[in-house]
Design a protein around this motif. Structure first.
Motif, short mmCIF file in Angstrom:
data_model
loop_
_atom_site.label_atom_id
_atom_site.label_comp_id
_atom_site.label_asym_id
_atom_site.label_seq_id
_atom_site.Cartn_x
_atom_site.Cartn_y
_atom_site.Cartn_z
N MET A 138 -12.73 -15.94 9.03
CA MET A 138 -12.64 -15.32 10.35
C MET A 138 -11.28 -15.62 10.97
N HIS A 139 -10.62 -14.58 11.44
CA HIS A 139 -9.27 -14.71 11.98
C HIS A 139 -9.00 -13.57 12.96
N GLN A 140 -7.94 -13.70 13.74
CA GLN A 140 -7.46 -12.64 14.61
C GLN A 140 -6.14 -12.10 14.07
N ASP A 141 -5.90 -10.82 14.26
CA ASP A 141 -4.62 -10.22 13.89
C ASP A 141 -3.69 -10.33 15.09
N LYS A 142 -2.87 -11.39 15.11
CA LYS A 142 -2.03 -11.67 16.28
C LYS A 142 -0.55 -11.79 15.91
N ASP A 143 -0.17 -11.39 14.70
CA ASP A 143 1.22 -11.50 14.29
C ASP A 143 2.09 -10.41 14.90
N GLU A 144 1.48 -9.33 15.35
CA GLU A 144 2.23 -8.20 15.87
C GLU A 144 2.55 -8.38 17.36
N ALA A 145 3.71 -7.88 17.77
CA ALA A 145 4.04 -7.85 19.19
C ALA A 145 3.27 -6.74 19.90
N SER A 146 2.83 -5.74 19.15
CA SER A 146 2.09 -4.61 19.70
C SER A 146 0.59 -4.88 19.70
N ALA A 147 -0.09 -4.36 20.73
CA ALA A 147 -1.55 -4.43 20.80
C ALA A 147 -2.18 -3.11 20.36
N ALA A 207 -16.89 4.62 -10.05
CA ALA A 207 -16.29 4.49 -11.39
C ALA A 207 -15.07 5.39 -11.53
N ALA A 208 -15.06 6.51 -10.81
CA ALA A 208 -13.97 7.48 -10.93
C ALA A 208 -12.63 6.92 -10.45
N LEU A 209 -12.64 5.83 -9.69
CA LEU A 209 -11.37 5.25 -9.24
C LEU A 209 -10.66 4.49 -10.35
N GLY A 210 -11.40 4.09 -11.38
CA GLY A 210 -10.79 3.38 -12.50
C GLY A 210 -10.29 1.99 -12.14
N MET A 211 -10.90 1.34 -11.17
CA MET A 211 -10.42 0.04 -10.73
C MET A 211 -10.94 -1.12 -11.57
N LYS A 212 -12.04 -0.93 -12.28
CA LYS A 212 -12.64 -1.98 -13.11
C LYS A 212 -13.01 -3.21 -12.28
N GLY A 213 -13.47 -2.95 -11.08
CA GLY A 213 -13.95 -4.03 -10.23
C GLY A 213 -12.95 -4.43 -9.17
N GLY A 214 -13.48 -5.03 -8.11
CA GLY A 214 -12.64 -5.51 -7.03
C GLY A 214 -12.52 -4.52 -5.88
N ARG A 215 -11.99 -5.02 -4.78
CA ARG A 215 -11.82 -4.21 -3.57
C ARG A 215 -10.38 -4.25 -3.11
N LEU A 216 -9.84 -3.09 -2.78
CA LEU A 216 -8.54 -2.97 -2.13
C LEU A 216 -8.76 -2.66 -0.66
N ASN A 217 -7.97 -3.30 0.18
CA ASN A 217 -8.02 -3.03 1.61
C ASN A 217 -6.60 -2.84 2.13
N LEU A 218 -6.36 -1.74 2.81
CA LEU A 218 -5.08 -1.48 3.44
C LEU A 218 -5.28 -1.55 4.95
N THR A 219 -4.48 -2.36 5.61
CA THR A 219 -4.49 -2.37 7.07
C THR A 219 -3.13 -1.90 7.56
N LEU A 220 -3.15 -0.86 8.36
CA LEU A 220 -1.94 -0.22 8.87
C LEU A 220 -1.76 -0.64 10.32
N ARG A 221 -0.53 -1.06 10.68
CA ARG A 221 -0.31 -1.68 11.97
C ARG A 221 1.01 -1.23 12.59
N MET A 222 1.10 -1.38 13.90
CA MET A 222 2.35 -1.23 14.63
C MET A 222 2.85 -2.62 14.99
N THR A 223 4.06 -2.96 14.57
CA THR A 223 4.59 -4.29 14.85
C THR A 223 5.02 -4.45 16.31
N GLY A 224 5.42 -3.32 16.93
CA GLY A 224 5.92 -3.40 18.30
C GLY A 224 7.36 -3.86 18.39
N ARG A 225 8.06 -3.85 17.26
CA ARG A 225 9.46 -4.29 17.26
C ARG A 225 10.37 -3.09 17.46
N ALA A 226 11.34 -3.24 18.34
CA ALA A 226 12.26 -2.16 18.65
C ALA A 226 13.29 -1.98 17.55
#
Length: 230
Positions: A138-147, A207-226
């Protein structure tokens, strides 16, 4: 889909419904079609062996994560702990098509009238791979300057996703099953909610993904950096 507790196919599985898990936290099942999922898996394979390879990250406090991770965009900033060496190692650019996908995801979750949806332009992504034994505390996503909202996309095996409150890692929280193709967006009052992955459900990915097990997760974020990403 197979019921992980029985190992037998579910013959009459009911459609899963879109749900607001908490204010600003929206789960959209089956948002990505199979072709889009396959394309993302192929891209993830490329990124996994790129200039910032996917690996078990050692956090600033010394702990070693059980997931393997890499990053895209902003040269890894503000995720400095994802680097393996010196400043010459540059994360791949955030692809414009992936940023556009993130904006479309927020539009899907919140609707076109939302200011978050109109202005959403992700400039970085984290890509995590979970094998059957991997977990995320359990964690918070707090690395970004943007909310700005966080966009989460799931591929491969399903997981138990634990979504909590903004005050503490402990209860109250809610467990949601995220499957391949699912979208989860959290922002607004839930932007800094604690969340984690206590369990992967092996053998549940398409099965059609051909991953042979496991989970991929993509998290897309705005950093808030100019300024420019480079």
């Amino acid at each position: 889909m197979t019921d992980p507790s029985s190992g037998t196919p579910e013959l009459f599985e009911l459609p899963r419904e879109r749900a607001e898990i908490a204010p600003g936290a929206v789960h959209v099942p089956d948002w990505l079609g199979l072709e889009d999922q396959r394309e993302l898996v192929l891209r993830c394979r490329e990124w996994a062996v790129g200039p910032v390879p996917m690996r078990h990250v050692v956090l600033p406090g010394g702990g070693r994560m059980s997931v393997r991770s890499t990053t895209l965009g902003r040269d890894g900033t503000p995720y400095r702990y994802l680097r393996t060496g010196g400043d010459h190692e540059r994360a791949p650019d955030m692809p414009p098509w992936l940023s556009a996908l993130g904006r479309r995801a927020v539009l899907e979750a919140y609707g076109a009238g939302s200011p978050d949806a109109r202005d959403h332009r992700p400039d970085t992504a984290l890509v995590n791979f979970y094998d059957a034994a991997a977990r995320m505390g359990m964690h918070q996503d707090k690395d970004e300057a943007s909310a700005a909202p966080i966009v989460s996309l799931s591929l491969g095996d399903a997981c138990v996703f634990r979504f909590g409150n903004t005050q503490t890692r402990s209860a109250p929280y809610r467990d949601i099953e995220l499957r391949s193709g699912d979208l989860f967006v959290f922002g607004g009052p839930s932007r800094y909610a604690f969340h984690g992955v206590p369990r992967i459900l092996p053998g549940t990915g398409p099965a059609a993904l051909g991953m042979k097990g496991g989970r991929l997760n993509l998290t897309l974020r705005m950093t808030g950096r100019a300024g420019p990403a480079r």
